[in-house]
Design an enzyme around this catalytic site. Structure first.
Site, PDB file in Angstrom:
ATOM      1  CD  GLU A 319       7.367  -6.063 -18.095  1.00 50.67           C
ATOM      2  OE1 GLU A 319       6.952  -5.217 -18.892  1.00 50.67           O
ATOM      3  OE2 GLU A 319       7.828  -7.166 -18.424  1.00 50.67           O
ATOM      4  CB  ILE A 344      16.490  -4.646  -3.105  1.00 47.79           C
ATOM      5  CG1 ILE A 344      16.755  -6.159  -3.067  1.00 47.79           C
ATOM      6  CG2 ILE A 344      15.008  -4.341  -3.002  1.00 47.79           C
ATOM      7  CD1 ILE A 344      16.351  -6.830  -1.764  1.00 47.79           C
ATOM      8  CB  ALA A 365       7.979  -8.073   1.590  1.00 52.48           C
ATOM      9  CE  LYS A 411      11.158 -23.076   4.412  1.00 53.95           C
ATOM     10  NZ  LYS A 411       9.837 -22.667   4.923  1.00 53.95           N
ATOM     11  CG  ASN A 448       5.631 -22.956   4.974  1.00 53.92           C
ATOM     12  OD1 ASN A 448       6.373 -22.905   4.013  1.00 53.92           O
ATOM     13  ND2 ASN A 448       5.922 -23.699   6.047  1.00 53.92           N
ATOM     14  CB  VAL A 449       1.838 -17.160   3.815  1.00 55.24           C
ATOM     15  CG1 VAL A 449       2.349 -16.351   4.967  1.00 55.24           C
ATOM     16  CG2 VAL A 449       2.737 -16.994   2.613  1.00 55.24           C
TER      17      VAL A 449
END
Length: 631
Positions: A319, A344, A365, A411, A448-449
């Site tokens: 939220e 979802i 995403a 991964k 990874n970001v």
């Protein structure tokens, strides 16, 4: 006397400065007589000499009083203060000339030649004494300042050096300049010598330098990072300039400098994307972004908004973050958008969303991404990452979405954990739908970001703020990194270039050892690894790999027109083969144990071999279809 002791000396009182000026004036007239008579004192009339000295001192003191030259604080002497000295001396000399001409015709009280000589000597002594005292305090203050080195002997480097020298509030003093241009080696700028990256070492050690400033406006990002890492390895904090364009619009200012962060060192040159193709694909389209409040999803939202879609549907179950991205849209864009609060996995609710808005493109995403958490909750990984993806993919097909772009992970390659396996099964499912026609199903896979929610850099930063220790699972663990904007740009590009069924793999660059990452972050914070901040090794977490992979060993890649995007041709299965196994897997979430759920995942993904996990027992069974009665 030590510089610190000099700086503690209080301001000189006015009577002391006036007395000092009187003494210097006395020595000035005395020296003038000696010079005039070539130090032959027998030629000097002693009576006239005494009267002349007294008269000169009186006139000079009156002139000092008139111009208040003794009121200025000497350590802060300015040009205006020196000019007052000049006026005082000039006025006193002119007064002595007038006295001679009016009252002592023919037999001057003070010879004119001595008045002239005294004018120059007294000005030099009085003005010079002030500048000397000022310089003593400036040197003492400079010595107390923090020694720094500059990288860059070009125009920007010169501007930085001049600003640091002239800025009275700066706590820095430049002790050396480093430049790649060998023709500048050992030359000087404003008295500061130029070195190369090798010869600067002795300057750093001799002056105990703790900071380097990169002041170059035409350096590549790769070279800048090389230089920064070179200084970091020497234990220096590194400051950099903002983007070049900002300096063209605004001259060099110390306040614009910022300390380099670990994210800067992991950045690469900006990527070039096909804005025209992306604009043609997204403009005036209704676009749904699931996981829109997450690190990747929110950046996709921001980048998609630039291409003026007709509507942005932002779906997330968190939220507060969803509210935040809504505020961003309201304050920064004029795009129509709708916040959709929900999961979802809510099939009926998602059906309503698709039925009502009929999105043209879906960027999927939404996913659970934390490996250890999913090892403890495999059912949630299956529900969200697999079943949730299935719901959105099926609805995309049903409502004739033109493109479905899923964000996956490295991964998913040879997975060693539940999270990676769940993403691999999701990949397999959307690939199997491509034969149904109509919708293009596309997968984008990367590592990874930087600075994403819950990632290693924010965690290390938090541990640093608490004073340590920094915890690392294993001294040799490595990871690939990519910036969030870069990853999302490539997601958009891949989504446009796709023809269906592809798994797009992004160029992640070189893998980074997490231990090195921690060391650099500690040094960048101005601390010493192992001394100020301890590093502790906690052991690999459940399901964690030492080294991440981007491609399965059995996979091959094909080039695309974008140098940072390749296509992985992964093992593909038909929807008819996959559907019964997938139904069994999803049903096991409701009726079976965690063990049975994971066993079913291993059946679907044979290369899924658990690592450092309780589920390793499943891999030791002779047949993965065998019942788990002995566990």
């Amino acid at each position: 006397m030590k510089p610190s002791a000099i700086l503690k000396i209080g301001y000189m009182p006015r009577w002391f400065i006036a007395s000092m000026d009187a003494v210097l004036s006395f020595f000035s007239i005395l020296l003038s007589y000696l010079l005039r008579f070539n130090f032959e004192t027998q030629k000097i009339d002693k009576h006239k000499f005494i009267v002349a000295i007294v008269a000169t001192l009186v006139v000079y003191l009156i002139s000092f009083f008139i111009f208040r030259s003794f009121k200025e604080i000497i350590r802060h002497t300015t040009f205006k203060g020196v000019f007052k000295i000049f006026l005082s001396v000039f006025t006193a000399s002119a007064a002595l000339l007038c006295i001679n001409l009016v009252f002592f015709k023919g037999d001057y009280l003070v010879p004119i030649s001595i008045i002239c000589i005294n004018f120059f000597i007294s000005f030099c002594l009085l003005g010079g004494s002030r500048m000397a005292i000022k310089n003593v305090f400036e040197v003492a203050a400079t010595t107390k300042k923090q020694p720094v080195i500059l990288f860059g002997a070009g125009e920007m480097g010169k501007a930085a050096l001049n600003t640091i020298i002239s800025d009275k509030f700066s706590n820095w003093r430049v002790v050396g300049i480093v430049d790649d241009d060998v023709s500048k080696l050992y030359k000087k700028i404003s008295g500061v010598s130029i070195y190369n990256t090798t010869t600067i070492n002795r300057v750093i050690k001799r002056n105990t330098v703790r900071r380097a400033i990169i002041a170059v406006n035409n350096i590549s990002l790769e070279r800048r990072n090389e230089v920064a890492e070179l200084f970091i390895e020497k234990g220096l904090t590194v400051s950099v300039l903002p983007h070049n364009q900002q300096w063209l619009e605004d001259p060099f200012k110390l306040r614009r400098l910022r300390d380099i962060k670990i994210e800067d060192l992991l950045q690469r040159e900006p990527i070039q994307i096909n804005n025209t193709a992306i604009s043609n694909a997204l403009k005036n389209k209704c676009i749904l972004v699931t996981g829109a409040a997450g690190s990747i999803g929110s950046e996709i939202v921001k980048q998609v908004a630039v291409f003026e879609p007709s509507m942005l549907l932002l779906c997330d179950m968190a939220e507060s973050p969803l509210h935040d991205i809504g505020l961003y849209m309201h304050e920064n864009t004029s795009i129509k958008y709708k916040l959709i609060l929900g999961s979802i996995t809510q099939a009926d609710y998602m059906e309503q969303v698709f039925s009502l808005h009929k999105p043209d493109i879906v960027f999927h995403a939404a996913a659970y991404k934390h490996v250890p958490l999913m090892e403890d909750h495999p059912r949630e990984a299956i529900l969200n990452n697999i079943y949730g993806t299935k719901i959105i993919a099926d609805l995309s097909l049903k409502y004739k979405v033109s493109r479905f772009v899923m964000v996956s992970t490295d991964k998913a390659v040879n997975p060693t954990n539940v999270m990676g396996a769940s993403k691999r099964i999701a990949e397999m499912y959307i690939q199997s739908l491509c034969t149904a026609g109509g919708t293009l199903f596309i997968t984008t896979r990367f590592g990874n970001v930087l600075d994403s929610n819950g990632s290693v850099i924010p965690r290390f930063r938090s541990q640093l703020a608490r004073g340590g220790p920094i915890t690392i699972t294993h001294p040799e663990i490595t990871r690939f990194f990519m910036t969030i904007p870069e990853a999302c740009q490539l997601v958009l590009e891949a989504g446009v270039m796709a023809k269906g069924t592809e798994i797009f793999v992004f160029d992640m660059g070189q893998s980074v050892r997490i231990k090195d990452l921690a060391y650099k972050m500690i040094i960048l914070a101005g601390l010493k690894p192992g001394e100020d901040i301890k590093i502790q090794y906690t052991g690999l977490r459940p399901g964690e790999k030492l080294y991440e992979e981007v491609l399965n060993d059995a996979e091959i890649t094909a080039e695309t027109y974008h140098p940072k995007i390749r296509i992985a041709r992964a093992r593909q299965v038909s929807i008819d083969f996959l559907q019964p196994y997938l139904s069994k897997l999803i049903s096991s979430v409701k009726y079976d144990s965690d063990w049975e759920c994971v066993r079913n995942m291993k059946v679907l993904v044979p290369e899924f071999v658990s690592n450092n996990s309780k589920f390793e027992k499943l891999d030791k069974l002779p047949d993965k279809e065998q019942a788990l009665t002995d566990i």
